[in-house]
Design a protein around this motif. Structure first.
Motif, PDB file in Angstrom:
ATOM      1  N   ALA A   1       0.488  -1.394  -0.062  1.00  0.00           N
ATOM      2  CA  ALA A   1       0.036  -0.384   0.210  1.00  0.00           C
ATOM      3  C   ALA A   1       0.821   1.177   0.079  1.00  0.00           C
ATOM      4  N   LEU A   2       1.707   0.973   0.899  1.00  0.00           N
ATOM      5  CA  LEU A   2       2.728   2.226   0.766  1.00  0.00           C
ATOM      6  C   LEU A   2       3.685   2.513  -0.738  1.00  0.00           C
ATOM      7  N   THR A   3       3.563   1.501  -1.134  1.00  0.00           N
ATOM      8  CA  THR A   3       3.859   1.731  -2.905  1.00  0.00           C
ATOM      9  C   THR A   3       2.986   2.688  -3.525  1.00  0.00           C
ATOM     10  N   VAL A   4       1.710   2.134  -3.235  1.00  0.00           N
ATOM     11  CA  VAL A   4       0.887   3.014  -4.382  1.00  0.00           C
ATOM     12  C   VAL A   4       0.868   5.184  -3.196  1.00  0.00           C
ATOM     13  N   PHE A   5       0.740   4.235  -2.287  1.00  0.00           N
ATOM     14  CA  PHE A   5      -0.071   5.849  -1.928  1.00  0.00           C
ATOM     15  C   PHE A   5       1.049   6.157  -0.849  1.00  0.00           C
ATOM     16  N   LEU A   6       2.339   7.185  -1.481  1.00  0.00           N
ATOM     17  CA  LEU A   6       3.736   6.999  -0.483  1.00  0.00           C
ATOM     18  C   LEU A   6       3.083   8.204   0.343  1.00  0.00           C
ATOM     19  N   THR A   7       2.565   9.618  -0.224  1.00  0.00           N
ATOM     20  CA  THR A   7       1.785  10.325   0.487  1.00  0.00           C
ATOM     21  C   THR A   7       1.385  10.191   1.324  1.00  0.00           C
ATOM     22  N   LYS A   8       0.291   9.180   1.916  1.00  0.00           N
ATOM     23  CA  LYS A   8      -0.440   8.908   2.887  1.00  0.00           C
ATOM     24  C   LYS A   8      -0.151   8.966   3.997  1.00  0.00           C
ATOM     25  N   LYS A   9      -0.343   9.697   5.097  1.00  0.00           N
ATOM     26  CA  LYS A   9       0.055  10.275   6.645  1.00  0.00           C
ATOM     27  C   LYS A   9      -0.233   9.242   6.851  1.00  0.00           C
ATOM     28  N   SER A  10      -1.981   9.062   6.405  1.00  0.00           N
ATOM     29  CA  SER A  10      -2.786   7.071   7.562  1.00  0.00           C
ATOM     30  C   SER A  10      -2.062   5.960   7.934  1.00  0.00           C
ATOM     31  N   ILE A  11      -1.964   5.843   6.420  1.00  0.00           N
ATOM     32  CA  ILE A  11      -0.601   4.621   5.996  1.00  0.00           C
ATOM     33  C   ILE A  11       0.409   4.578   6.898  1.00  0.00           C
ATOM     34  N   TRP A  12       1.597   5.124   6.590  1.00  0.00           N
ATOM     35  CA  TRP A  12       2.368   5.575   7.354  1.00  0.00           C
ATOM     36  C   TRP A  12       2.041   5.195   9.314  1.00  0.00           C
ATOM     37  N   LEU A  13       1.534   5.757   9.592  1.00  0.00           N
ATOM     38  CA  LEU A  13       1.512   6.149  10.426  1.00  0.00           C
ATOM     39  C   LEU A  13       0.136   3.648  11.395  1.00  0.00           C
ATOM     40  N   LYS A  14      -0.545   3.457  10.372  1.00  0.00           N
ATOM     41  CA  LYS A  14      -0.804   2.475  10.440  1.00  0.00           C
ATOM     42  C   LYS A  14       0.838   1.174  10.814  1.00  0.00           C
TER      43      LYS A  14
END
Length: 883
Positions: free
Chosen positions: A529-542
């Motif tokens: 998911a982080l390769t697709v949504f690199l700038t999504k802070k919520s996924i980084w936090l999860k």
């Protein structure tokens, strides 16, 4: 003038013929329906002779039930109009109403008479014992237990009054003579004399001998001499003995009739014989059950279920012979062959039976699996090689053979053959990928195998089910094949997911995997998911939370480094990274990270405060003071001034503390914490009046702050007593009608001064206004007398939906009752539901100090440090504010 009255005899005499009363006075006589009743007018009254039959028929034809005769009567010439119809309808309704009244009255009278007859004269059994049934509710449990058991008082087992005597038949006498001749012993004197008489037999001695022999036989099988008896099985058999009631016996008799009708009408139906046998088994007649199932397999020799049921009901020494007959009658029945193997006790005999079965049914997968499970590894590989030849379309046999192959090359060849036979089976490709990772160690080939497998399956028209592939990834994770798990997730997680739903769906999938304990699968989902949504802070936090809970410190730091590189404006990621370095003891690294964060986000107050906290708790007050001074110069908020005051307070610089408070209150008069700290400072210095004035000034600017009201009430109570504090709290409740803490403070103030009734009144009123408040119910549990606390705790749990405050109160109740295990469980629930409340952790740790072990204490302390609680009771909040 005297009138002569008629005599009594003349009144009773018959009138002369054709006499009409009143004719002499000029009266006209007529006859109404009330005179003659509902019947038809008599022919004589109408002046018609009986012998005139024609006239009589005409009269009957002219008669109407309602109007009478058409050509006779008083109103024969009148017309029947609508008014007459309406009048008749009214009279008919009146008649019906009167009849209904008489009917109800008659039924009520009949019911009263019947009840009087039943109760007084001939009462039924239920009415005779009705008053005794009412008295049963007053009986105690001891009286119920003292009631004796009901025995059998019937005359069923008594001897009959009269005995019947039947003459002994000649056949019985002859049989007795023959038995006596056989049992007789030869007399030497009789033989010497040439006699042929049979001497008399001592039947008493024979009876004693038989009794002795029977006693010896019973002694051999007694429980005392039979040392290998299984007492548990014996007791279990006694417990399983079922005593049938009369209703059960009646039902069994009815079922027997039904089963008999079924087996007689359809003897070729196997389920009928099986049901009949099981019915007899339930009834306890095992012999009848065996007879019925024996008839069943004679009638249905080709049905395997009948043979299996017969084998189950047969004695252990007869089961093998019976199942052999069944196999002979059904040589292709897999179930019968498996049962025959199961009856063998030695493993070699079981394998021999299964080999014979495979000669008859070589395409049975169940037989191959059974024999492979019994064989050793070498024999199992040979058997599986033959099994895949006989059952080439069963994937489990191919996969089992591939797992048993010794070399990587042989296993690869097996999988290639399996792929040729089953091109639409995805598990073969997944097994090949696992083989590449486990046996060959070639992690690069894993991705190629999975990618090629997906393309091949799609070319064959197979739909890729992402849920099935995710389950396979979790299976690979449990087997320790992490690369295979990650590769499966990478190639299949996006299949069938809409572009706008990808983020929500992937996060939900990762959370579900996390709940099931599949951490590597969840980590692989977040990584993709982080390769697709690199700038999504919520996924980084999860992802960071996952690493913090289940990963290592190095993996968490690596993830956070990557996060702040791709999302430099997310201050929470910078703070998490700095905190990890600080917790690890690397203060310079944490300081450097905060400097980088300040360079990326120069206007972030959170980063300034984090840097202050780092320096202050690292015992660098001058650095902390300098950072806060720069933050104040840059136009910090009230929190910066509050932190500055805390630093001066800890250093003991009261004058600087007062100066900062005065400057801060001029800039931020609506920031209640500064007014609160000013009052605390004055109270600490012993200036209670100044502290009271500070709280009052704060309430002018912050009238909705309950903490200021509570602090003011506390100091007023110490200065002027309860009455003044009560007035303050009353005003506070009017200003803040939605805060139950003010009601709780009033209740506790009344309790401290011994006003128990007033405290109870306030508690009842508060609970009426906030029926679901956890803090109020928790206080209520502590206030009530001890015998009522359990019931009040149950009410509180139901009303508050298991609030954390109520759970903590119940835990303390269990503690007081010395139910330590229950108290520990409830304390654990409280800190799990509300880990941010420090009061629960304090009680939990105190409990473990008194009743726990060192491990339990350390565990609670470690969990408390990890949770970092910041809230609690209002008086704790007033005494020490969090930094």
């Amino acid at each position: 003038m005297f009138v002569r009255l008629p005599s009594y005899k003349s009144l009773k005499s018959k009138p002369p013929p054709n006499y009409i009363a009143g004719v002499g006075r000029g009266a006209t006589g007529f006859t109404t329906r009330s005179d003659i009743g509902p019947g038809i007018y008599s022919i004589a009254a109408l002046g018609v002779h009986k012998d005139d039959e024609d006239d009589e028929d005409d009269l009957r034809e002219n008669f109407d039930e309602f109007e009478g005769y058409h050509d006779m009567g008083l109103f024969n010439s009148a017309e029947y109009d609508d008014k007459d119809l309406e009048a008749d309808a009214v009279w008919e309704s009146v008649d019906e109403y009167m009849a209904s009244r008489r009917k109800d009255r008659k039924e009520k009278r009949a019911k009263l008479e019947m009840d009087k007859y039943l109760i007084a004269s001939n009462p039924i059994i239920n009415q005779q014992f009705l008053h005794l049934k009412r008295d049963l509710k007053n009986m105690t449990p001891e009286q119920w237990d003292s009631i004796p058991e009901v025995g059998n008082y019937s005359r069923r087992n008594k001897r009959k009054r009269f005995k019947s005597f039947v003459p002994v038949p000649d056949t019985l006498l002859e049989r007795a003579r023959q038995e006596r001749a056989l049992l007789a012993s030869l007399d030497p004197k009789s033989l010497a004399a040439g006699g042929t008489e049979t001497p008399a037999t001592d039947l008493t001695a024979v009876g004693k001998g038989r009794g002795t022999l029977l006693s010896l036989t019973l002694d051999q099988f007694s429980v005392r001499n039979f040392t290998s008896i299984d007492t548990e099985a014996y007791l279990a058999g006694l417990n399983s003995t079922k005593i049938l009631s009369d209703a059960d016996i009646s039902d069994i008799k009815k079922a027997r009739l039904l089963m008999k009708s079924l087996t007689q009408s359809r003897p070729e139906y196997p389920r009928g014989w099986i049901s009949a046998a099981r019915l007899e088994e339930v009834a306890g007649d095992i012999k009848a059950a065996r007879r019925l199932i024996q008839r069943g397999y004679h009638k249905c020799p080709k049905n395997e279920d009948v043979w299996l049921e017969a084998c189950r009901l047969a004695r252990p020494d007869e089961a093998k012979a019976l199942i052999a007959k069944g196999v002979k009658a059904n040589p292709n029945s897999v179930k019968l062959w498996l049962q025959a193997a199961k009856l063998e006790h030695e493993q070699q005999n079981q394998i021999r039976v299964l080999m014979k079965a495979l000669q008859r049914v070589p395409t049975s997968v169940r037989l191959w699996k059974a024999i492979v499970e019994l064989a050793n590894e070498e024999d199992a590989r040979i058997l599986l090689q033959r099994a895949v030849e006989c059952c080439p379309l069963h994937v489990e046999l191919w996969l089992a053979l591939a797992r048993l192959e010794i070399s990587y090359e042989q296993a690869k060849k097996v999988l290639n053959k399996a792929r040729e036979k089953l091109p639409k089976e995805p598990s073969i490709w997944i097994t090949a990928a696992k083989l590449e990772e486990a046996a060959n160690g070639n992690t690069e080939s894993v991705g190629k195998v999975i990618d090629r497998g997906i393309r091949s399956l799609q070319g064959e028209g197979v739909e890729i089910d992402r849920d099935v592939w995710m389950k396979e990834a979790e299976v690979a994770e449990r087997a320790g094949l992490i690369v295979t798990c990650q590769t499966i997730i990478k190639n299949t997680i996006g299949v069938g997911v809409e572009e706008e739903d990808r983020k929500r769906t992937w996060v939900a999938d990762a959370e579900e995997c996390k709940k099931r304990g599949s951490i590597e699968t969840a980590r692989a989902i977040y990584a993709h998911a982080l390769t697709v949504f690199l700038t999504k802070k919520s996924i980084w936090l999860k992802a960071a939370q996952l690493e913090k809970s289940h990963g290592t410190r190095e993996s968490l730091e690596a993830l956070l480094r990557k996060a702040v590189t791709n999302q430099p404006q997310a201050e929470v990621l910078w703070l998490m990274l700095a905190k990890e370095k600080w917790v690890a003891g690397d203060v310079p690294a944490a300081r450097a990270i905060l400097q980088d964060a300040y360079a990326a986000i120069p206007d972030s107050e959170e980063i300034w405060l984090a840097a202050f906290k780092l320096e202050f708790e690292s015992h660098e007050p001058e650095r902390a003071r300098m950072l806060l001074a720069k933050a104040r110069e840059r136009g910090g908020t009230g929190r910066v001034w509050m932190k500055s005051v805390i630093v001066e307070r800890e250093l003991g610089n009261t004058s600087e503390e007062r100066r900062l408070l005065e400057e801060g209150l001029k800039l931020f008069p609506s920031f209640f914490k500064l007014w609160l700290m000013l009052g605390q400072m004055e109270d600490r210095l012993g200036h209670a009046a100044n502290a009271k004035g500070a709280y009052e000034s704060g309430l002018v600017h912050c009238p909705k702050c309950p903490t200021l009201w509570l602090s003011l009430a506390n100091i007023v109570e110490r200065m002027k007593g309860l009455s003044e504090a009560r007035a303050v709290l009353t005003m506070a409740r009017k200003k803040n009608p939605q805060d139950p803490q003010l009601w709780l403070a009033s209740i506790r103030a009344e309790s401290r001064h011994g006003n128990r009734k007033e405290a109870d009144r306030l508690m009842a009123k508060a609970l009426q206004q906030w029926p679901s408040s956890g803090i109020l119910w928790a206080a209520c549990i502590e206030m009530v007398p001890r015998p009522q606390r359990k019931r009040r705790s149950a009410d509180a749990l139901n009303r508050t939906n298991k609030d954390a405050h109520v759970i903590a109160a119940v835990a303390k109740l269990f503690w007081h009752e010395r139910k330590l295990d229950a108290a520990r469980d409830w304390f654990n629930q409280a800190v799990t539901l509300a880990p941010d409340i420090g009061d629960f952790w304090a009680w939990y740790y105190k409990f473990e100090l008194r009743h726990g072990t060192d491990d339990s204490r350390n565990d609670v302390l470690k969990r408390c440090i990890t949770a970092e609680p910041k809230h609690g009771a209002w008086y704790f909040t007033v005494i020490s504010l969090p930094i």
